[in-house]
Design an enzyme around this catalytic site. Structure first.
Site, mmCIF file in Angstrom:
data_model
loop_
_atom_site.group_PDB
_atom_site.id
_atom_site.type_symbol
_atom_site.label_atom_id
_atom_site.label_comp_id
_atom_site.label_asym_id
_atom_site.label_seq_id
_atom_site.Cartn_x
_atom_site.Cartn_y
_atom_site.Cartn_z
ATOM 1 N N LYS A 120 0.818 -1.219 0.000
ATOM 2 C CA LYS A 120 0.000 0.000 0.000
ATOM 3 C C LYS A 120 0.850 1.267 0.000
ATOM 4 O O LYS A 120 0.598 2.190 -0.779
ATOM 5 C CB LYS A 120 -0.916 0.030 1.239
ATOM 6 C CG LYS A 120 -1.937 -1.059 1.314
ATOM 7 C CD LYS A 120 -2.882 -0.861 2.496
ATOM 8 C CE LYS A 120 -2.206 -0.923 3.850
ATOM 9 N NZ LYS A 120 -1.618 -2.237 4.149
ATOM 10 N N ASN A 143 -3.261 6.424 5.669
ATOM 11 C CA ASN A 143 -2.296 5.696 6.493
ATOM 12 C C ASN A 143 -0.862 6.129 6.223
ATOM 13 O O ASN A 143 0.069 5.472 6.639
ATOM 14 C CB ASN A 143 -2.447 4.192 6.209
ATOM 15 C CG ASN A 143 -2.101 3.342 7.404
ATOM 16 O OD1 ASN A 143 -2.377 3.696 8.542
ATOM 17 N ND2 ASN A 143 -1.488 2.201 7.150
ATOM 18 N N HIS A 189 -3.430 -9.306 10.618
ATOM 19 C CA HIS A 189 -4.326 -8.592 11.545
ATOM 20 C C HIS A 189 -5.597 -9.389 11.859
ATOM 21 O O HIS A 189 -6.651 -8.800 12.125
ATOM 22 C CB HIS A 189 -4.725 -7.228 10.986
ATOM 23 C CG HIS A 189 -3.580 -6.364 10.579
ATOM 24 N ND1 HIS A 189 -2.593 -5.981 11.462
ATOM 25 C CD2 HIS A 189 -3.251 -5.816 9.379
ATOM 26 C CE1 HIS A 189 -1.705 -5.229 10.829
ATOM 27 N NE2 HIS A 189 -2.085 -5.121 9.571
#
Length: 431
Positions: A120, A143, A189
């Site tokens: 990302k 982010n 996650h």
């Protein structure tokens, strides 16, 4: 900062006053909203004393609030704020959702949203670099970089490039990206999704589902085939076909110094397709691929000493993230370990032929040593300083000393940045 007249006189609660939470509270106050804020840290609360209500939203009556804004770090599956807000019919949102609400009042613009388990940051920074090099007003947020609400609105024709984690997407309900990119989905996650990979994948793919007719989605065929969350009427591009369709030969990657390895070919393909959709000419895209400087802690070339390359890939915090770094080099002295996220070597297994020796660190060090024993020479170093010293002593010209831990950093460092900074400092002392 970015604000919206739609927030004026409405009530919002903000839980967590770190960077994005602080910026959110300031933007809401600037827009004339009635704001309640809270943070466990007294110094964070003190910054808002006398300016708005400072109280724990868990102890407040949230009836009539327009939104309960939480940090992406708040685990919605276990934190009591979610059921508390739900009981009052208040949506739990994040700063990206507020940005989505603010778009109507901003100068005409476009939004590129980028998600995926790995890649990302590189893809977001690369799209931003391509746009800036082409003279398009652009900024990064989400982010990466500054909190989006803290930034100044772009002029007409600008492009907001957002890196979006699954946590941020979970808190977003109306962000219809002009270009949405889903790079890949691998297990990560899962504690936030009750151990259910399908829930995690569904969270990521909601970025595509929020789009509207005529907007562009970019995804891998292997992921797109199983997700089925493309918005009706959106225009899909398949990541695997981009280079051929855009007339860029795979061999051109040799001219992209900060984009080596198979994973960066995919990251570059996503950025190429996004910028092609936005109207950037291929010649400018090619030039930007060559000039892209890369990101700190992501396959960052720190130094070359006596013919040995030292590469900081501290952002490799799981095996799927570290495997591409291993695939990008030969004759690797691999520094691996930290706080493990998963058992086994995962995708790193296929790249062991490139590893000349391994040096394990951190809590997961003994586990990695056991997995690697008999396959590559292994030294249990426990700490990064010992690992760097040992690898430097054994590496020969043409070798690469690679910190790509395949683990989180929290057993020994505050974050992966601190771990990467320490590696960089240790290498600088070798010179």
């Amino acid at each position: 900062m970015i604000t919206s007249p739609a927030w004026k006189d409405k009530k919002y609660a903000v839980l967590g006053l770190a960077r994005s939470g602080r910026a959110t509270a300031e933007a809401l106050l600037a827009a004339g909203a009635d704001v309640l804020v809270w943070d466990d840290r007294a110094e964070a609360r003190a910054a808002f004393a006398g300016r708005c209500t400072v109280a724990d939203p868990l102890e407040a009556d949230l009836a009539g609030y327009a939104g309960m804004v939480v940090s992406p770090g708040v685990p919605l599956n276990t934190h009591p704020i979610k059921p508390h807000a739900d009981s009052s019919g208040v949506p739990v949102i994040g700063d990206i959702e507020l940005f989505a609400q603010a778009r109507a009042a901003l100068p005409r613009h476009k939004v590129v949203g980028i998600t995926g388990t790995n890649g990302k940051s590189t893809t977001t920074a690369l799209v931003h670099h391509m746009l800036k090099e082409a003279g398009v007003p652009a900024t990064m947020g989400g982010n990466i970089g500054l909190p989006i609400l803290e930034q100044e609105p772009l002029p007409e024709g600008g492009v907001y490039v957002l890196e979006l984690s699954s946590y941020q997407i979970d808190l977003t309900h109306s962000l219809a990206c002009d270009v949405a990119v889903l790079l890949n989905i691998t297990p990560d996650h899962l504690d936030r999704y009750d151990g259910d990979f399908a829930k995690y994948a569904a969270s990521k793919s909601r970025l595509l589902a929020m789009q509207t007719r005529g907007q562009n989605a970019i995804a891998r065929f292997t992921d797109a085939r199983v997700l089925g969350q493309f918005a009706e009427g959106s225009i899909a591009s398949i990541l695997e076909d981009v280079l051929q369709n855009r007339g860029i030969a795979p061999g051109e990657q040799a001219e992209w110094p900060s984009l080596q390895g198979p994973h960066n070919r995919e990251n570059a393909a996503a950025a190429i397709e996004a910028c092609d959709i936005l109207g950037i000419p291929t010649a400018q895209i090619r030039a930007a691929l060559k000039s892209y400087p890369g990101l700190p802690h992501r396959m960052e070339r720190v130094a070359k000493i006596s013919g040995v390359a030292y590469v900081n890939d501290s952002k490799g915090t799981n095996t799927a993230a570290s495997a591409p770094a291993l695939a990008a080099f030969e004759n690797i002295h691999w520094i691996v370990g930290g706080l493990g996220k998963e058992p086994g070597l995962g995708e790193c297994e296929a790249e062991l032929g490139r590893v000349k020796a391994a040096y394990t660190i951190g809590r997961a060090g003994p586990d990695f040593a056991a997995l690697l024993e008999g396959r590559v020479p292994v030294e249990q170093c426990e700490t990064l300083d010992r690992a760097v010293a040992s690898a430097a002593a054994k590496a020969a010209a043409g070798d690469t000393v690679l910190l790509s831990p395949a683990c989180a950093s929290f057993d020994q460092y505050a974050d992966f940045e601190k771990r990467g900074d320490h590696f960089r400092a240790l290498v600088e002392r070798l010179a």
